[in-house]
Design a protein around this motif. Structure first.
Motif, PDB file in Angstrom:
ATOM      1  N   LYS A   1     -55.283 -23.216   6.433  1.00 39.67           N
ATOM      2  CA  LYS A   1     -55.804 -22.240   7.401  1.00 39.67           C
ATOM      3  C   LYS A   1     -56.950 -22.803   8.231  1.00 39.67           C
ATOM      4  N   TYR A   2     -57.818 -23.599   7.588  1.00 41.50           N
ATOM      5  CA  TYR A   2     -59.033 -24.031   8.286  1.00 41.50           C
ATOM      6  C   TYR A   2     -58.974 -25.473   8.770  1.00 41.50           C
TER       7      TYR A   2
ATOM      8  N   ASN B   1     -56.490 -22.257   2.058  1.00 36.52           N
ATOM      9  CA  ASN B   1     -57.672 -22.477   2.909  1.00 36.52           C
ATOM     10  C   ASN B   1     -57.576 -23.803   3.651  1.00 36.52           C
TER      11      ASN B   1
ATOM     12  N   TYR C   1     -67.637 -12.991   1.116  1.00 34.58           N
ATOM     13  CA  TYR C   1     -68.381 -13.802   2.094  1.00 34.58           C
ATOM     14  C   TYR C   1     -67.431 -14.613   2.973  1.00 34.58           C
ATOM     15  N   ARG C   2     -67.631 -14.506   4.295  1.00 31.02           N
ATOM     16  CA  ARG C   2     -66.878 -15.326   5.239  1.00 31.02           C
ATOM     17  C   ARG C   2     -67.879 -15.921   6.220  1.00 31.02           C
ATOM     18  N   ILE C   3     -67.658 -17.167   6.610  1.00 35.74           N
ATOM     19  CA  ILE C   3     -68.610 -17.797   7.533  1.00 35.74           C
ATOM     20  C   ILE C   3     -68.458 -17.166   8.921  1.00 35.74           C
TER      21      ILE C   3
ATOM     22  N   ILE D   1     -67.581 -27.584   6.088  1.00 39.06           N
ATOM     23  CA  ILE D   1     -68.431 -26.423   5.832  1.00 39.06           C
ATOM     24  C   ILE D   1     -69.891 -26.850   5.923  1.00 39.06           C
TER      25      ILE D   1
ATOM     26  N   GLY E   1     -60.911 -15.241  -1.644  1.00 43.58           N
ATOM     27  CA  GLY E   1     -60.240 -16.416  -2.200  1.00 43.58           C
ATOM     28  C   GLY E   1     -61.136 -17.326  -3.038  1.00 43.58           C
ATOM     29  N   LEU E   2     -62.250 -17.780  -2.451  1.00 40.87           N
ATOM     30  CA  LEU E   2     -63.096 -18.733  -3.173  1.00 40.87           C
ATOM     31  C   LEU E   2     -63.872 -18.074  -4.302  1.00 40.87           C
TER      32      LEU E   2
ATOM     33  N   ASP F   1     -59.050 -31.489   3.123  1.00 42.78           N
ATOM     34  CA  ASP F   1     -58.484 -31.211   4.453  1.00 42.78           C
ATOM     35  C   ASP F   1     -59.298 -31.949   5.494  1.00 42.78           C
TER      36      ASP F   1
ATOM     37  N   GLY G   1     -58.661 -13.414   6.980  1.00 39.38           N
ATOM     38  CA  GLY G   1     -59.075 -13.622   5.582  1.00 39.38           C
ATOM     39  C   GLY G   1     -59.882 -12.451   5.088  1.00 39.38           C
ATOM     40  N   THR G   2     -60.143 -12.458   3.793  1.00 45.63           N
ATOM     41  CA  THR G   2     -60.853 -11.338   3.183  1.00 45.63           C
ATOM     42  C   THR G   2     -62.154 -11.755   2.502  1.00 45.63           C
ATOM     43  N   GLY G   3     -62.355 -13.061   2.343  1.00 50.36           N
ATOM     44  CA  GLY G   3     -63.562 -13.531   1.643  1.00 50.36           C
ATOM     45  C   GLY G   3     -63.450 -13.404   0.131  1.00 50.36           C
TER      46      GLY G   3
ATOM     47  N   ILE H   1     -70.178 -19.524   0.223  1.00 54.10           N
ATOM     48  CA  ILE H   1     -68.747 -19.227   0.379  1.00 54.10           C
ATOM     49  C   ILE H   1     -68.070 -18.796  -0.918  1.00 54.10           C
TER      50      ILE H   1
HETATM   51  P1  ADP Z   1     -61.142 -16.177   3.403  1.00 54.02           P
HETATM   52  O1  ADP Z   1     -60.440 -17.474   3.635  1.00 54.02           O
HETATM   53  O2  ADP Z   1     -60.226 -15.059   3.061  1.00 54.02           O
HETATM   54  O3  ADP Z   1     -62.097 -15.842   4.499  1.00 54.02           O
HETATM   55  P2  ADP Z   1     -62.415 -17.510   1.145  1.00 54.02           P
HETATM   56  O4  ADP Z   1     -63.249 -16.927   0.052  1.00 54.02           O
HETATM   57  O5  ADP Z   1     -61.189 -18.232   0.752  1.00 54.02           O
HETATM   58  O6  ADP Z   1     -62.092 -16.298   2.111  1.00 54.02           O
HETATM   59  O7  ADP Z   1     -63.338 -18.476   1.995  1.00 54.02           O
HETATM   60  C1  ADP Z   1     -64.640 -18.049   2.391  1.00 54.02           C
HETATM   61  C2  ADP Z   1     -65.025 -18.728   3.690  1.00 54.02           C
HETATM   62  O8  ADP Z   1     -65.230 -20.120   3.464  1.00 54.02           O
HETATM   63  C3  ADP Z   1     -63.968 -18.657   4.759  1.00 54.02           C
HETATM   64  O9  ADP Z   1     -64.110 -17.474   5.532  1.00 54.02           O
HETATM   65  C4  ADP Z   1     -64.219 -19.896   5.584  1.00 54.02           C
HETATM   66  O10 ADP Z   1     -65.180 -19.603   6.581  1.00 54.02           O
HETATM   67  C5  ADP Z   1     -64.813 -20.885   4.586  1.00 54.02           C
HETATM   68  N1  ADP Z   1     -63.818 -21.885   4.101  1.00 54.02           N
HETATM   69  C6  ADP Z   1     -63.072 -21.811   2.993  1.00 54.02           C
HETATM   70  N2  ADP Z   1     -62.300 -22.912   2.836  1.00 54.02           N
HETATM   71  C7  ADP Z   1     -62.571 -23.695   3.902  1.00 54.02           C
HETATM   72  C8  ADP Z   1     -62.085 -24.982   4.357  1.00 54.02           C
HETATM   73  N3  ADP Z   1     -61.178 -25.674   3.660  1.00 54.02           N
HETATM   74  N4  ADP Z   1     -62.616 -25.480   5.509  1.00 54.02           N
HETATM   75  C9  ADP Z   1     -63.539 -24.798   6.216  1.00 54.02           C
HETATM   76  N5  ADP Z   1     -64.029 -23.587   5.864  1.00 54.02           N
HETATM   77  C10 ADP Z   1     -63.545 -23.043   4.726  1.00 54.02           C
END
Ligand code: ADP
Length: 328
Positions: free
Chosen positions: A236-237, A233, A279-281, A266, A295-296, A261, A291-293, A274
């Motif tokens: 990626k972000y 993440n 859940y994805r923002i 967020i 990971g977290l 990072d 992404g799939t929502g 999250i």
């Molecule tokens: P995914 O990355 O597959 O969408 P995650 O469960 O890992 O799913 O994350 C959920 C959401 O949280 C992401 O869609 C993203 O919008 C936000 N997010 C996660 N990690 C970060 C980060 N390091 N910086 C900004 N936004 C983040």
């Protein structure tokens, strides 16, 4: 029928039924109270025919106050019962409202997940297929061949990461995953994960401030998935030119792992959401990152299974800090 229309219809139906029940309750109270007053009036007329108020004023007064007391007692009973009933209706309605909304939200997120997952699985497969076909068809120079092989390996690593996330989260959800409990060195595990990311993303900077010999008891595969998700993440972000920092510190309350990072960060109201499944923002159609929502959600589940807490705070001047505190 699209989810939003169904949700709107259900909401309208819900409010109509609820308002009808409340109106019926109020009407029930008013009519009972009217009945009560009429009964009192009837009893007073009856009393006047039975007792002469001038001849027996004391008896008349006693009877009158008995009739009035009876009316007041009845009214208090209606108010008491009505209030309890009203309260129960409100609690029940609140409960139904929350669970229906949660159900709809989950359904919406599952739909988003299906869109995302199809895309996520298709992309690495198509890229890998195309690369292999190119290698088979053309006699490329060694440098180009190496590049194609590296991108193919990257894509298969992504596919592996994704399928691992899906598999492990469904196994953890169903209780089908048998957690192993091993003594392991979290410092080494974090170093290995960082090295993997340096190899996968040579153009990015990864810094590690890792205290040695941080021992935890847990499942090495799950802990590796936790660290990899946070690092994935962070990469990626956040913009390519910004570094990713990992740290591991031992303190009095346990061991704290942080991944920082310098991305956009967020927003406050999203910080809790999250960690929920799928859940994805933002909106699936407008979202740029893949992404799939999961990971977290998986990170929090793994943290909890290891007696650890996971939190997210703002990094300075920008970005996020994900911290996992293992209580020892
Ligand atoms: P995914 O990355 O597959 O969408 P995650 O469960 O890992 O799913 O994350 C959920 C959401 O949280 C992401 O869609 C993203 O919008 C936000 N997010 C996660 N990690 C970060 C980060 N390091 N910086 C900004 N936004 C983040």
């Amino acid at each position: 029928m699209p989810g939003r229309i169904r949700l709107r219809r259900t909401t309208v139906l819900y409010w109509t039924v609820l308002l009808y029940i409340i109106a019926a309750l109020v009407w029930w109270f008013i009519s009972l109270n009217q009945q009560n007053t009429s009964m009192r009036d009837f009893q007073i007329i009856n009393l006047r025919t039975r007792v002469d108020s001038t001849a027996h004023p004391l008896l008349y007064q006693q009877e009158l106050s008995r009739i009035n007391n009876h009316r007041d007692r009845n009214r208090s009973k209606y108010i008491g019962e009505g209030s309890i009933f009203f309260l129960l209706i409100l609690v029940g309605a609140g409960f139904v409202y929350r669970s229906v909304r949660r159900q709809f939200r989950l359904q919406q997120q599952q739909q988003n997940f299906m869109i995302a997952i199809t895309h996520e699985l298709k992309t690495p497969l198509s890229v890998a297929k195309l690369n292999l076909e190119t290698l088979q068809k053309y006699n490329l120079d060694p440098e180009k061949q190496k590049k194609l092989i590296r991108t193919t390996l990257d894509e298969t690593a992504r596919l592996n990461f994704l399928t691992n996330n899906i598999l492990i989260s469904s196994q953890l959800e169903s209780g089908g995953y048998k957690l192993s409990s091993e003594e392991l060195d979290l410092s080494d595990l974090l170093k290995d994960c960082l090295q993997d990311f340096r190899n996968r993303f040579p153009e990015r900077e990864f810094y590690g401030d890792i205290e040695a010999d941080a021992a935890v008891t847990g499942d090495p595969l799950l802990l590796q998935i936790l660290i990899n998700n946070l690092l994935e993440n962070a990469v990626k972000y956040s913009p390519k030119e910004t570094p990713v920092n990992a740290s591991l510190k031992k303190n009095s309350s346990g061991i704290e792992l942080q991944i920082k990072d310098q991305g956009p960060g967020i927003p406050g109201d999203e910080k809790k959401k999250i960690f929920t499944r799928f859940y994805r923002i933002g909106n699936e159609a407008t979202r740029k990152t893949q992404g799939t929502g999961l990971g977290l959600y998986l990170c929090r589940k793994i943290a909890r299974d290891h007696n650890a807490d996971i939190t997210v705070t703002n990094n300075e001047p920008t970005g996020s800090i994900f911290a996992v505190i293992f209580h020892t």
